[in-house]
Write a protein that holds these residues in place. Structure first.
Motif, PDB file in Angstrom:
ATOM      1  N   PHE A 115     -28.155   2.900 -16.352  1.00 48.34           N
ATOM      2  CA  PHE A 115     -28.371   2.728 -14.910  1.00 48.34           C
ATOM      3  C   PHE A 115     -27.087   3.027 -14.141  1.00 48.34           C
ATOM      4  O   PHE A 115     -26.009   3.135 -14.732  1.00 48.34           O
ATOM      5  N   ALA A 116     -27.201   3.106 -12.814  1.00 50.96           N
ATOM      6  CA  ALA A 116     -26.018   3.277 -11.951  1.00 50.96           C
ATOM      7  C   ALA A 116     -26.313   2.624 -10.605  1.00 50.96           C
ATOM      8  O   ALA A 116     -27.482   2.555 -10.176  1.00 50.96           O
ATOM      9  N   LEU A 117     -25.273   2.146  -9.939  1.00 53.64           N
ATOM     10  CA  LEU A 117     -25.436   1.643  -8.572  1.00 53.64           C
ATOM     11  C   LEU A 117     -25.589   2.852  -7.665  1.00 53.64           C
ATOM     12  O   LEU A 117     -24.908   3.856  -7.853  1.00 53.64           O
ATOM     13  N   THR A 118     -26.486   2.783  -6.703  1.00 53.17           N
ATOM     14  CA  THR A 118     -26.655   3.937  -5.819  1.00 53.17           C
ATOM     15  C   THR A 118     -26.813   3.486  -4.374  1.00 53.17           C
ATOM     16  O   THR A 118     -27.386   2.426  -4.110  1.00 53.17           O
ATOM     17  N   HIS A 119     -26.269   4.310  -3.480  1.00 54.04           N
ATOM     18  CA  HIS A 119     -26.370   3.975  -2.053  1.00 54.04           C
ATOM     19  C   HIS A 119     -27.733   4.325  -1.484  1.00 54.04           C
ATOM     20  O   HIS A 119     -27.960   4.222  -0.290  1.00 54.04           O
ATOM     21  N   SER A 120     -28.652   4.754  -2.326  1.00 59.51           N
ATOM     22  CA  SER A 120     -30.013   4.961  -1.794  1.00 59.51           C
ATOM     23  C   SER A 120     -30.851   3.726  -2.117  1.00 59.51           C
ATOM     24  O   SER A 120     -32.049   3.725  -1.903  1.00 59.51           O
ATOM     25  N   SER A 121     -30.171   2.658  -2.606  1.00 55.67           N
ATOM     26  CA  SER A 121     -30.897   1.398  -2.855  1.00 55.67           C
ATOM     27  C   SER A 121     -30.229   0.282  -2.060  1.00 55.67           C
ATOM     28  O   SER A 121     -29.037  -0.013  -2.277  1.00 55.67           O
ATOM     29  N   GLN A 122     -30.963  -0.319  -1.148  1.00 53.50           N
ATOM     30  CA  GLN A 122     -30.401  -1.406  -0.330  1.00 53.50           C
ATOM     31  C   GLN A 122     -29.994  -2.573  -1.219  1.00 53.50           C
ATOM     32  O   GLN A 122     -28.976  -3.230  -0.992  1.00 53.50           O
ATOM     33  N   ALA A 123     -30.756  -2.806  -2.276  1.00 47.44           N
ATOM     34  CA  ALA A 123     -30.420  -3.923  -3.190  1.00 47.44           C
ATOM     35  C   ALA A 123     -29.048  -3.682  -3.813  1.00 47.44           C
ATOM     36  O   ALA A 123     -28.205  -4.593  -3.864  1.00 47.44           O
ATOM     37  N   ASP A 124     -28.800  -2.435  -4.245  1.00 44.68           N
ATOM     38  CA  ASP A 124     -27.500  -2.118  -4.867  1.00 44.68           C
ATOM     39  C   ASP A 124     -26.368  -2.298  -3.862  1.00 44.68           C
ATOM     40  O   ASP A 124     -25.290  -2.788  -4.199  1.00 44.68           O
ATOM     41  N   ILE A 125     -26.630  -1.935  -2.612  1.00 45.65           N
ATOM     42  CA  ILE A 125     -25.573  -2.072  -1.600  1.00 45.65           C
ATOM     43  C   ILE A 125     -25.281  -3.555  -1.348  1.00 45.65           C
ATOM     44  O   ILE A 125     -24.128  -3.960  -1.190  1.00 45.65           O
ATOM     45  N   ILE A 126     -26.317  -4.377  -1.383  1.00 47.08           N
ATOM     46  CA  ILE A 126     -26.109  -5.824  -1.203  1.00 47.08           C
ATOM     47  C   ILE A 126     -25.285  -6.388  -2.361  1.00 47.08           C
ATOM     48  O   ILE A 126     -24.352  -7.172  -2.167  1.00 47.08           O
ATOM     49  N   ILE A 127     -25.567  -5.927  -3.571  1.00 51.19           N
ATOM     50  CA  ILE A 127     -24.773  -6.360  -4.751  1.00 51.19           C
ATOM     51  C   ILE A 127     -23.315  -5.944  -4.535  1.00 51.19           C
ATOM     52  O   ILE A 127     -22.384  -6.725  -4.710  1.00 51.19           O
ATOM     53  N   GLU A 128     -23.125  -4.702  -4.116  1.00 48.46           N
ATOM     54  CA  GLU A 128     -21.767  -4.170  -3.879  1.00 48.46           C
ATOM     55  C   GLU A 128     -21.067  -5.045  -2.827  1.00 48.46           C
ATOM     56  O   GLU A 128     -19.898  -5.421  -2.986  1.00 48.46           O
ATOM     57  N   TYR A 129     -21.804  -5.444  -1.789  1.00 49.69           N
ATOM     58  CA  TYR A 129     -21.224  -6.294  -0.717  1.00 49.69           C
ATOM     59  C   TYR A 129     -20.673  -7.587  -1.329  1.00 49.69           C
ATOM     60  O   TYR A 129     -19.528  -7.972  -1.095  1.00 49.69           O
ATOM     61  N   PHE A 130     -21.475  -8.240  -2.148  1.00 44.55           N
ATOM     62  CA  PHE A 130     -21.037  -9.529  -2.706  1.00 44.55           C
ATOM     63  C   PHE A 130     -19.883  -9.345  -3.694  1.00 44.55           C
ATOM     64  O   PHE A 130     -18.954 -10.151  -3.726  1.00 44.55           O
ATOM     65  N   ILE A 131     -19.904  -8.276  -4.475  1.00 40.75           N
ATOM     66  CA  ILE A 131     -18.796  -8.045  -5.428  1.00 40.75           C
ATOM     67  C   ILE A 131     -17.513  -7.760  -4.656  1.00 40.75           C
ATOM     68  O   ILE A 131     -16.459  -8.330  -4.939  1.00 40.75           O
ATOM     69  N   GLU A 132     -17.619  -6.933  -3.607  1.00 39.07           N
ATOM     70  CA  GLU A 132     -16.432  -6.633  -2.780  1.00 39.07           C
ATOM     71  C   GLU A 132     -15.911  -7.923  -2.124  1.00 39.07           C
ATOM     72  O   GLU A 132     -14.723  -8.108  -1.943  1.00 39.07           O
ATOM     73  N   GLU A 133     -16.860  -8.832  -1.753  1.00 37.06           N
ATOM     74  CA  GLU A 133     -16.456 -10.102  -1.128  1.00 37.06           C
ATOM     75  C   GLU A 133     -15.914 -11.086  -2.166  1.00 37.06           C
ATOM     76  O   GLU A 133     -15.426 -12.161  -1.833  1.00 37.06           O
ATOM     77  N   GLY A 134     -16.098 -10.760  -3.457  1.00 35.52           N
ATOM     78  CA  GLY A 134     -15.687 -11.684  -4.525  1.00 35.52           C
ATOM     79  C   GLY A 134     -16.579 -12.915  -4.579  1.00 35.52           C
ATOM     80  O   GLY A 134     -16.209 -13.970  -5.081  1.00 35.52           O
ATOM     81  N   ASN A 135     -17.813 -12.781  -4.051  1.00 34.02           N
ATOM     82  CA  ASN A 135     -18.758 -13.911  -4.084  1.00 34.02           C
ATOM     83  C   ASN A 135     -19.746 -13.674  -5.227  1.00 34.02           C
ATOM     84  O   ASN A 135     -20.608 -12.809  -5.152  1.00 34.02           O
ATOM     85  N   TYR A 136     -19.575 -14.455  -6.322  1.00 32.44           N
ATOM     86  CA  TYR A 136     -20.389 -14.221  -7.531  1.00 32.44           C
ATOM     87  C   TYR A 136     -21.467 -15.285  -7.691  1.00 32.44           C
ATOM     88  O   TYR A 136     -21.923 -15.537  -8.798  1.00 32.44           O
ATOM     89  N   SER A 137     -21.886 -15.919  -6.572  1.00 32.69           N
ATOM     90  CA  SER A 137     -22.964 -16.912  -6.697  1.00 32.69           C
ATOM     91  C   SER A 137     -24.302 -16.178  -6.726  1.00 32.69           C
ATOM     92  O   SER A 137     -24.759 -15.628  -5.719  1.00 32.69           O
ATOM     93  N   ILE A 138     -24.913 -16.157  -7.886  1.00 31.85           N
ATOM     94  CA  ILE A 138     -26.156 -15.379  -8.030  1.00 31.85           C
ATOM     95  C   ILE A 138     -27.242 -15.944  -7.128  1.00 31.85           C
ATOM     96  O   ILE A 138     -28.123 -15.204  -6.656  1.00 31.85           O
ATOM     97  N   PHE A 139     -27.156 -17.240  -6.813  1.00 33.57           N
ATOM     98  CA  PHE A 139     -28.201 -17.833  -5.970  1.00 33.57           C
ATOM     99  C   PHE A 139     -28.013 -17.401  -4.520  1.00 33.57           C
ATOM    100  O   PHE A 139     -28.970 -17.139  -3.805  1.00 33.57           O
ATOM    101  N   GLU A 140     -26.760 -17.274  -4.092  1.00 31.82           N
ATOM    102  CA  GLU A 140     -26.530 -16.765  -2.726  1.00 31.82           C
ATOM    103  C   GLU A 140     -26.910 -15.292  -2.652  1.00 31.82           C
ATOM    104  O   GLU A 140     -27.451 -14.823  -1.657  1.00 31.82           O
ATOM    105  N   ILE A 141     -26.640 -14.572  -3.729  1.00 33.38           N
ATOM    106  CA  ILE A 141     -27.021 -13.150  -3.751  1.00 33.38           C
ATOM    107  C   ILE A 141     -28.543 -13.029  -3.686  1.00 33.38           C
ATOM    108  O   ILE A 141     -29.092 -12.244  -2.918  1.00 33.38           O
ATOM    109  N   ASN A 142     -29.250 -13.891  -4.442  1.00 32.75           N
ATOM    110  CA  ASN A 142     -30.721 -13.845  -4.403  1.00 32.75           C
ATOM    111  C   ASN A 142     -31.263 -14.223  -3.035  1.00 32.75           C
ATOM    112  O   ASN A 142     -32.251 -13.658  -2.572  1.00 32.75           O
ATOM    113  N   GLU A 143     -30.613 -15.160  -2.363  1.00 31.72           N
ATOM    114  CA  GLU A 143     -31.048 -15.486  -0.988  1.00 31.72           C
ATOM    115  C   GLU A 143     -30.972 -14.233  -0.118  1.00 31.72           C
ATOM    116  O   GLU A 143     -31.891 -13.903   0.627  1.00 31.72           O
ATOM    117  N   ALA A 144     -29.862 -13.505  -0.248  1.00 30.07           N
ATOM    118  CA  ALA A 144     -29.671 -12.294   0.583  1.00 30.07           C
ATOM    119  C   ALA A 144     -30.687 -11.229   0.184  1.00 30.07           C
ATOM    120  O   ALA A 144     -31.330 -10.605   1.043  1.00 30.07           O
TER     121      ALA A 144
END
Ligand code: APR
Length: 336
Positions: free
Chosen positions: A296-325
């Motif tokens: 697999f690869a992260l892609t900017h044609s997937s909003q979900a992947d961009i949201i994951i990228e947002y949280f990783i860039e923010e250094g926020n690794y709470s999977i529950f907060e990521i799932n809320e988003a």
């Protein structure tokens, strides 16, 4: 086991127990209380009459009667009075007492509504935050399938700040995959060239970073042949984590984890790979590497992947907060 968020009517949930956001009389009311009593039938009210009410923050259990759920755990959330009357403490007590009672009764699956987020006026984003943090805390040392049931989208609110920040982050990156195939003028072709150019420029430092990475050339060669499963197990060791810590933080079921551990060539789905990357606090480069090993690869044609990228860039690794988003943006959740 783990924590999910779903859109549904809680009275339809086929789980061991559903949670009722009741009032201190336990004699029914509107909202989810009314819906549960209507669906369960009059025996529920008859049993509740014998319970002599319930204090705010406490929890009491009854049978489910005509509901698909075996039990109903009634709890009384605080009425919002501006936040200075220990409302948060009482709301946290609701989740802890319900989950404690469920664990005591050997309940394996339970569904919550957003307690106090309706008639009791608790600000929805704060009510969601209390629910998520109490449930994730409980799951660190318990095995239970917990679902937060959102009845209407309006009652599910991320904090305004976070929602806006993520929406802007997506806007700046989202490449609608139809753009490239849609017959557009030079403009769209020019945009694509710009995107490709920008991508190559941004990829350069990653390449340089790879050369300087602390892993020796020999390590890198050895890792080239590594399967996804081997990479995952190596990373768990390198991070000094235990198996159970890893799959709990990844919101992944223990059974699925043992499949991955026992089958060197097992290939899980993309969401599961990302869930492990989050559990291991991998940076973007390491996450892409782990995804690559599962094809697999992260892609900017997937909003979900961009949201994951947002949280990783923010250094926020709470999977529950990521799932809320992910839920707020109608994307598939991580884990499970
Ligand atoms: N399934 C899931 N969630 C539901 C359902 C349903 N069928 N119906 C309502 N909800 C959601 C609401 O959208 C809200 O997000 O449950 C959440 C809690 O709202 P309320 O039911 O109003 O509960 P609460 O805010 O805790 O107020 C409790 O209201 O119904 C009365 O007797 C109850 O006096 C008590 C008070």
């Amino acid at each position: 086991m783990g924590f999910l968020i779903v859109r549904n009517d809680i009275t339809k949930m086929k789980v061991d127990a559903i949670v009722n956001a009741a009032n201190t009389s336990l004699l029914g009311g509107g909202g989810v209380d009314g819906a549960i009593h209507r669906a369960a039938g009059s025996e529920l009210l008859a049993e509740c009459r014998g319970l002599n009410g319930c204090q705010t923050g406490q929890a009491k259990i009854t049978k489910g009667y005509r509901l698909p759920a075996k039990y109903v755990i009634h709890t009384v959330g605080p009425i919002w009075a501006g936040g200075s009357q220990n409302e948060e403490g009482l709301l946290r007590a609701c989740y802890r007492n319900v989950l404690g009672l469920a664990a005591e009764k050997g309940i394996k699956s339970i569904a919550f509504p957003l307690i106090s987020a309706g008639a009791y006026g608790y600000p929805r984003d704060q009510a969601l935050n209390v629910a998520t943090s109490e449930i994730s805390e409980f799951l660190l040392d318990h095995e239970m399938a917990i679902t937060l049931v959102v009845f209407d989208k309006a009652s599910f609110q991320l904090s305004e700040k976070r929602y806006t920040a993520i929406a802007e982050y997506i806007d700046e990156r989202y490449v609608d995959k139809n753009l490239i195939t849609r017959s557009g003028g030079i403009e769209s072709l020019k945009e694509v060239q710009e995107d490709v150019g920008e991508f190559l420029r941004s990829a350069m430092p990653v390449a340089e970073r790879r050369e300087k990475s602390s892993r020796s050339l020999e390590d890198l060669v050895n890792q080239v042949e590594e399967s996804f499963s081997e990479s995952l197990l190596r990373l768990i060791d390198e991070k000094g984590m235990t198996d159970s810590e890893t799959y709990k933080k990844a919101n992944v079921d223990r059974k699925l984890f043992s499949k991955i551990r026992n089958d060197k060539f097992y290939h899980p789905g993309k969401q599961t790979v990302i869930a492990f990357a989050i559990a291991l606090h991998l940076n973007l480069d390491e996450t892409s590497d782990l995804l690559g090993r599962a094809g697999f690869a992260l892609t900017h044609s997937s909003q979900a992947d961009i949201i994951i990228e947002y949280f990783i860039e923010e250094g926020n690794y709470s999977i529950f907060e990521i799932n809320e988003a992910l839920f707020a943006f109608d994307q598939k959740l991580l884990g499970l």
